[in-house]
Design a protein around this motif. Structure first.
Motif, PDB file in Angstrom:
ATOM      1  N   ALA A  11       0.855  -1.381   0.226  1.00 19.27           N
ATOM      2  CA  ALA A  11      -0.051  -0.023   0.124  1.00 19.27           C
ATOM      3  C   ALA A  11       0.790   1.220  -0.058  1.00 19.27           C
ATOM      4  O   ALA A  11       2.149   1.233   0.144  1.00 19.27           O
ATOM      5  N   GLY A  12       0.144   2.319  -0.308  1.00 22.51           N
ATOM      6  CA  GLY A  12       0.998   3.630  -0.092  1.00 22.51           C
ATOM      7  C   GLY A  12       0.995   4.169   1.158  1.00 22.51           C
ATOM      8  O   GLY A  12      -0.229   4.060   1.914  1.00 22.51           O
ATOM      9  N   SER A  13       1.928   5.128   1.482  1.00 23.02           N
ATOM     10  CA  SER A  13       2.070   5.628   2.779  1.00 23.02           C
ATOM     11  C   SER A  13       1.267   6.935   2.779  1.00 23.02           C
ATOM     12  O   SER A  13       1.266   7.744   1.483  1.00 23.02           O
ATOM     13  N   ASP A  14       0.491   7.267   3.780  1.00 23.96           N
ATOM     14  CA  ASP A  14      -0.390   8.542   4.078  1.00 23.96           C
ATOM     15  C   ASP A  14       0.400   9.300   5.000  1.00 23.96           C
ATOM     16  O   ASP A  14       0.130   8.958   6.306  1.00 23.96           O
ATOM     17  N   THR A  15       1.018  10.402   4.644  1.00 17.79           N
ATOM     18  CA  THR A  15       1.545  11.100   5.703  1.00 17.79           C
ATOM     19  C   THR A  15       0.452  11.635   7.012  1.00 17.79           C
ATOM     20  O   THR A  15       1.050  11.585   8.197  1.00 17.79           O
ATOM     21  N   GLY A  18      -4.621   8.939   8.096  1.00 20.33           N
ATOM     22  CA  GLY A  18      -5.889   8.529   8.042  1.00 20.33           C
ATOM     23  C   GLY A  18      -6.150   7.671   7.288  1.00 20.33           C
ATOM     24  O   GLY A  18      -7.275   6.935   7.338  1.00 20.33           O
ATOM     25  N   ALA A  19      -5.450   7.190   6.198  1.00 24.17           N
ATOM     26  CA  ALA A  19      -5.655   6.203   5.181  1.00 24.17           C
ATOM     27  C   ALA A  19      -4.352   5.686   4.780  1.00 24.17           C
ATOM     28  O   ALA A  19      -3.284   5.715   5.543  1.00 24.17           O
ATOM     29  N   GLY A  20      -4.482   4.616   3.691  1.00 18.90           N
ATOM     30  CA  GLY A  20      -3.167   4.039   3.312  1.00 18.90           C
ATOM     31  C   GLY A  20      -2.511   3.104   4.166  1.00 18.90           C
ATOM     32  O   GLY A  20      -3.148   2.368   5.241  1.00 18.90           O
ATOM     33  N   ALA A  44       2.591  12.908   0.164  1.00 21.87           N
ATOM     34  CA  ALA A  44       2.475  14.141   1.334  1.00 21.87           C
ATOM     35  C   ALA A  44       1.118  14.488   1.443  1.00 21.87           C
ATOM     36  O   ALA A  44       0.763  15.428   0.235  1.00 21.87           O
ATOM     37  N   GLN A  45       0.426  14.522   2.300  1.00 21.84           N
ATOM     38  CA  GLN A  45      -1.079  14.888   2.188  1.00 21.84           C
ATOM     39  C   GLN A  45      -1.568  15.101   3.672  1.00 21.84           C
ATOM     40  O   GLN A  45      -0.909  14.481   4.624  1.00 21.84           O
ATOM     41  N   THR A  46      -2.577  15.845   3.566  1.00 19.56           N
ATOM     42  CA  THR A  46      -3.558  16.194   4.615  1.00 19.56           C
ATOM     43  C   THR A  46      -4.724  15.447   4.721  1.00 19.56           C
ATOM     44  O   THR A  46      -4.929  14.957   3.544  1.00 19.56           O
ATOM     45  N   GLY A  80      -3.467  -2.253  -1.387  1.00 17.39           N
ATOM     46  CA  GLY A  80      -4.246  -0.938  -1.710  1.00 17.39           C
ATOM     47  C   GLY A  80      -3.693  -0.081  -2.721  1.00 17.39           C
ATOM     48  O   GLY A  80      -3.624  -0.636  -3.853  1.00 17.39           O
ATOM     49  N   MET A  81      -3.198   1.248  -2.708  1.00 15.89           N
ATOM     50  CA  MET A  81      -2.763   2.009  -3.758  1.00 15.89           C
ATOM     51  C   MET A  81      -1.600   1.414  -4.245  1.00 15.89           C
ATOM     52  O   MET A  81      -0.722   1.038  -3.787  1.00 15.89           O
ATOM     53  N   LEU A  82      -1.621   1.468  -5.742  1.00 15.14           N
ATOM     54  CA  LEU A  82      -0.436   1.107  -6.534  1.00 15.14           C
ATOM     55  C   LEU A  82      -0.085   2.063  -7.345  1.00 15.14           C
ATOM     56  O   LEU A  82       1.087   2.061  -7.809  1.00 15.14           O
ATOM     57  N   ALA A 110      -8.712   6.801  -6.620  1.00 11.72           N
ATOM     58  CA  ALA A 110      -8.611   8.214  -6.236  1.00 11.72           C
ATOM     59  C   ALA A 110      -8.911   8.483  -4.836  1.00 11.72           C
ATOM     60  O   ALA A 110      -9.517   7.705  -4.104  1.00 11.72           O
ATOM     61  N   SER A 111      -8.447   9.526  -4.299  1.00  9.15           N
ATOM     62  CA  SER A 111      -8.770   9.913  -2.870  1.00  9.15           C
ATOM     63  C   SER A 111      -9.942  10.506  -2.944  1.00  9.15           C
ATOM     64  O   SER A 111     -10.581  11.154  -3.903  1.00  9.15           O
ATOM     65  N   SER A 112     -10.584  10.785  -1.728  1.00 11.58           N
ATOM     66  CA  SER A 112     -11.838  11.195  -1.509  1.00 11.58           C
ATOM     67  C   SER A 112     -11.647  12.768  -1.881  1.00 11.58           C
ATOM     68  O   SER A 112     -12.581  13.847  -2.233  1.00 11.58           O
ATOM     69  N   ILE A 116      -6.005  11.453  -8.384  1.00  9.45           N
ATOM     70  CA  ILE A 116      -6.028  10.347  -8.605  1.00  9.45           C
ATOM     71  C   ILE A 116      -4.856   9.146  -8.176  1.00  9.45           C
ATOM     72  O   ILE A 116      -3.657   9.646  -8.170  1.00  9.45           O
ATOM     73  N   LEU A 117      -5.084   8.302  -7.769  1.00 13.65           N
ATOM     74  CA  LEU A 117      -3.951   7.332  -7.081  1.00 13.65           C
ATOM     75  C   LEU A 117      -3.739   6.015  -7.817  1.00 13.65           C
ATOM     76  O   LEU A 117      -2.889   5.404  -7.466  1.00 13.65           O
ATOM     77  N   LEU A 118      -4.363   5.931  -9.122  1.00 16.25           N
ATOM     78  CA  LEU A 118      -4.163   4.908 -10.017  1.00 16.25           C
ATOM     79  C   LEU A 118      -4.307   5.358 -11.309  1.00 16.25           C
ATOM     80  O   LEU A 118      -5.604   5.609 -11.737  1.00 16.25           O
ATOM     81  N   ARG A 210     -11.410   9.186   7.355  1.00 14.43           N
ATOM     82  CA  ARG A 210     -10.849   8.638   6.147  1.00 14.43           C
ATOM     83  C   ARG A 210     -10.466   7.238   6.406  1.00 14.43           C
ATOM     84  O   ARG A 210     -10.468   6.907   7.458  1.00 14.43           O
ATOM     85  N   GLY A 211     -10.223   6.749   5.329  1.00  9.77           N
ATOM     86  CA  GLY A 211      -9.559   5.295   5.241  1.00  9.77           C
ATOM     87  C   GLY A 211     -10.339   4.283   5.875  1.00  9.77           C
ATOM     88  O   GLY A 211      -9.746   3.153   6.102  1.00  9.77           O
ATOM     89  N   THR A 212     -11.703   4.282   5.605  1.00 12.76           N
ATOM     90  CA  THR A 212     -12.512   3.372   5.913  1.00 12.76           C
ATOM     91  C   THR A 212     -12.409   2.058   5.005  1.00 12.76           C
ATOM     92  O   THR A 212     -12.575   0.845   5.431  1.00 12.76           O
ATOM     93  N   GLY A 213     -12.281   2.388   3.686  1.00 15.25           N
ATOM     94  CA  GLY A 213     -12.153   1.428   2.733  1.00 15.25           C
ATOM     95  C   GLY A 213     -10.750   0.737   2.892  1.00 15.25           C
ATOM     96  O   GLY A 213     -10.719  -0.749   2.844  1.00 15.25           O
ATOM     97  N   CYS A 214      -9.875   1.441   3.235  1.00 14.92           N
ATOM     98  CA  CYS A 214      -8.414   0.679   3.773  1.00 14.92           C
ATOM     99  C   CYS A 214      -8.679  -0.164   4.978  1.00 14.92           C
ATOM    100  O   CYS A 214      -8.005  -1.356   4.973  1.00 14.92           O
ATOM    101  N   ALA A 215      -9.307   0.331   5.915  1.00 19.37           N
ATOM    102  CA  ALA A 215      -9.512  -0.302   7.247  1.00 19.37           C
ATOM    103  C   ALA A 215     -10.161  -1.642   6.932  1.00 19.37           C
ATOM    104  O   ALA A 215     -10.071  -2.836   7.460  1.00 19.37           O
TER     105      ALA A 215
HETATM  106  N1  PLP Z   1      -3.978   8.100   0.232  1.00 22.85           N
HETATM  107  C1  PLP Z   1      -3.363   6.743   0.088  1.00 22.85           C
HETATM  108  C2  PLP Z   1      -1.968   6.298   0.169  1.00 22.85           C
HETATM  109  C3  PLP Z   1      -4.579   5.686   0.073  1.00 22.85           C
HETATM  110  O1  PLP Z   1      -4.324   4.434  -0.120  1.00 22.85           O
HETATM  111  C4  PLP Z   1      -5.887   6.141   0.137  1.00 22.85           C
HETATM  112  C5  PLP Z   1      -6.834   5.184   0.018  1.00 22.85           C
HETATM  113  O2  PLP Z   1      -6.819   4.070  -0.032  1.00 22.85           O
HETATM  114  C6  PLP Z   1      -6.065   7.482   0.320  1.00 22.85           C
HETATM  115  C7  PLP Z   1      -5.143   8.556   0.441  1.00 22.85           C
HETATM  116  C8  PLP Z   1      -7.417   8.146   0.131  1.00 22.85           C
HETATM  117  O3  PLP Z   1      -8.114   8.084   1.375  1.00 22.85           O
HETATM  118  P1  PLP Z   1      -9.400   8.698   1.452  1.00 22.85           P
HETATM  119  O4  PLP Z   1     -10.147   8.488   0.175  1.00 22.85           O
HETATM  120  O5  PLP Z   1     -10.139   7.839   2.513  1.00 22.85           O
HETATM  121  O6  PLP Z   1      -9.302  10.155   1.701  1.00 22.85           O
END
Ligand code: PLP
Length: 256
Positions: A11-15, A18-20, A44-46, A80-82, A110-112, A116-118, A210-215
Motif C-alpha cells: 500500500a501507499g504511505s499517507d502522511t 488517516g488512510a493508506g 505528502a497529504q493532509t 491498496g494504492m498502486l 482516487a482519494s476522496s 488520482i491514485l491509480l 478517512r481510510g474506511t475502505g483501507c480499514a
Molecule cells: N492516500 C493513500 C496512500 C491511500 O491508500 C488512500 C486510500 O486508499 C487515500 C490516500 C485516500 O483515502 P481517502 O479516500 O479516505 O481520503
C-alpha cells in the motif's frame, strides 16, 4: 499473537495517517496479526489534499516484495494504492510465483479529495493482471462503476450486475461497499460465483473518517489470516470498521 497470522500489506504511505499503509497496519495489529509491508507510494497529504506523490521504481517494489516473502510465512495479503502500471506489474510479477495466501484487493483509484491514485494505464493493468489473482475485490460504488464502465449503481440489481461483471473479469469474489450511497442503511454486497448475493447491511453513520475502505480490506485480510471463511471475515471486518466509524460519528447511539 499467533506468528502464523502474518498479513502482507502492499500500500501507499499517507502522511496524515488517516488512510493508506498507516491505517492498514494499525488495523492489522488491532486484529492480532503481525505484518510485513511493501510501500508502493510516498504521499505528502493532509486530510484535505494530496500535495505530492512519489512512486518508487519497479525494482524497489520487486525487492521489497521478495524481502517480505523471504522474511517468513504470509497468511493473507492486502493490496491498496498502486499508483501506476509499472508498480502494479511489479506487484503482479512478484505475487505470481508466491504462496496461495488469500489476497484482498482494494482497488484504490482516487482519494476522496479527488487526487488520482491509480493512473489510466494502471487501471487497465489492474483488470488484466490483478483481478484474476484476487480472492476478494472490495470496490466502493464509484470504483465498481469505473472498473465495469457502467453508470453508478443505484439499486441492488445494478450493484449485483456490476459485481457479476467483475467476477467475469476474474475476481473470485466481490464485496461492493455501499458506504458512498444514500439512505439510512449502508449495505455492502458480497457476491461470489455459484452463491446467492449476500447483503451485509449496517446503519449509515454520519462521520468524517478517512481510510474506511483501507480499514475494511485490512480487517478482512486479518480475519482471513486467522482462518475465517470469506463470509465470516467480511461480517466480522464490517462490524469492527462500523465500530471505528461510530467512534467518529455524530449519529445518536443506536439501541438496536
Ligand atoms: N492516500 C493513500 C496512500 C491511500 O491508500 C488512500 C486510500 O486508499 C487515500 C490516500 C485516500 O483515502 P481517502 O479516500 O479516505 O481520503
Amino acid at each position: 499473537m499467533n506468528p502464523a497470522s502474518r498479513v502482507l500489506v502492499i500500500a501507499g504511505s499517507d502522511t496524515s495517517g488517516g488512510a493508506g499503509l498507516q491505517r492498514d497496519l494499525g488495523v492489522v495489529e488491532r486484529l492480532g496479526c503481525r505484518h510485513a509491508s511493501v510501500v508502493t507510494a510516498l504521499t505528502a497529504q493532509t486530510d484535505n489534499a494530496v500535495a505530492e506523490v512519489f512512486i518508487p521504481p519497479p525494482e524497489i517494489i520487486a525487492a521489497q516484495l521478495a524481502a517480505a516473502f523471504s522474511s517468513g510465512p504470509i497468511a493473507a495479503i492486502k493490496i491498496g494504492m498502486l499508483g501506476n502500471a509499472p508498480t502494479l506489474e511489479a506487484v503482479a510479477d512478484g505475487l505470481g510465483v508466491q504462496t496461495g495466501a488469500p489476497l484482498v484487493l482494494d482497488p484504490v483509484l482516487a482519494s476522496s479529495s479527488g487526487q488520482i491514485l491509480l493512473d489510466e494505464p494502471g487501471r487497465r493493468a489492474l483488470k488484466i493482471r490483478l483481478l484474476p489473482l484476487c480472492t476478494l475485490l472490495t470496490p466502493n460504488l464509484e470504483e465498481a462503476a469505473l472498473l465495469t464502465d457502467q453508470p453508478l449503481a443505484v439499486s441492488a440489481p445494478a450493484i449485483q450486475d456490476q459485481a457479476n461483471r467483475l467476477l467475469a473479469m476474474g475476481a473470485k469474489a466481490v464485496l461492493i461497499k455501499g458506504g458512498h450511497g444514500t439512505g439510512e442503511e449502508a449495505t455492502d454486497w458480497l457476491v461470489q460465483a455459484n452463491a446467492k448475493p449476500l447483503p451485509l447491511p449496517a446503519q449509515r453513520l454520519q462521520a468524517h473518517m478517512r481510510g474506511t475502505g483501507c480499514a475494511l480490506s485490512s480487517a478482512i485480510a486479518a480475519r482471513l489470516a486467522h482462518g475465517d471463511t470469506l463470509e465470516a471475515a467480511c461480517r466480522r471486518a464490517k462490524t469492527i470498521v462500523h465500530a471505528m466509524i461510530a467512534a467518529h460519528s455524530t449519529n445518536p447511539p443506536s439501541h438496536s
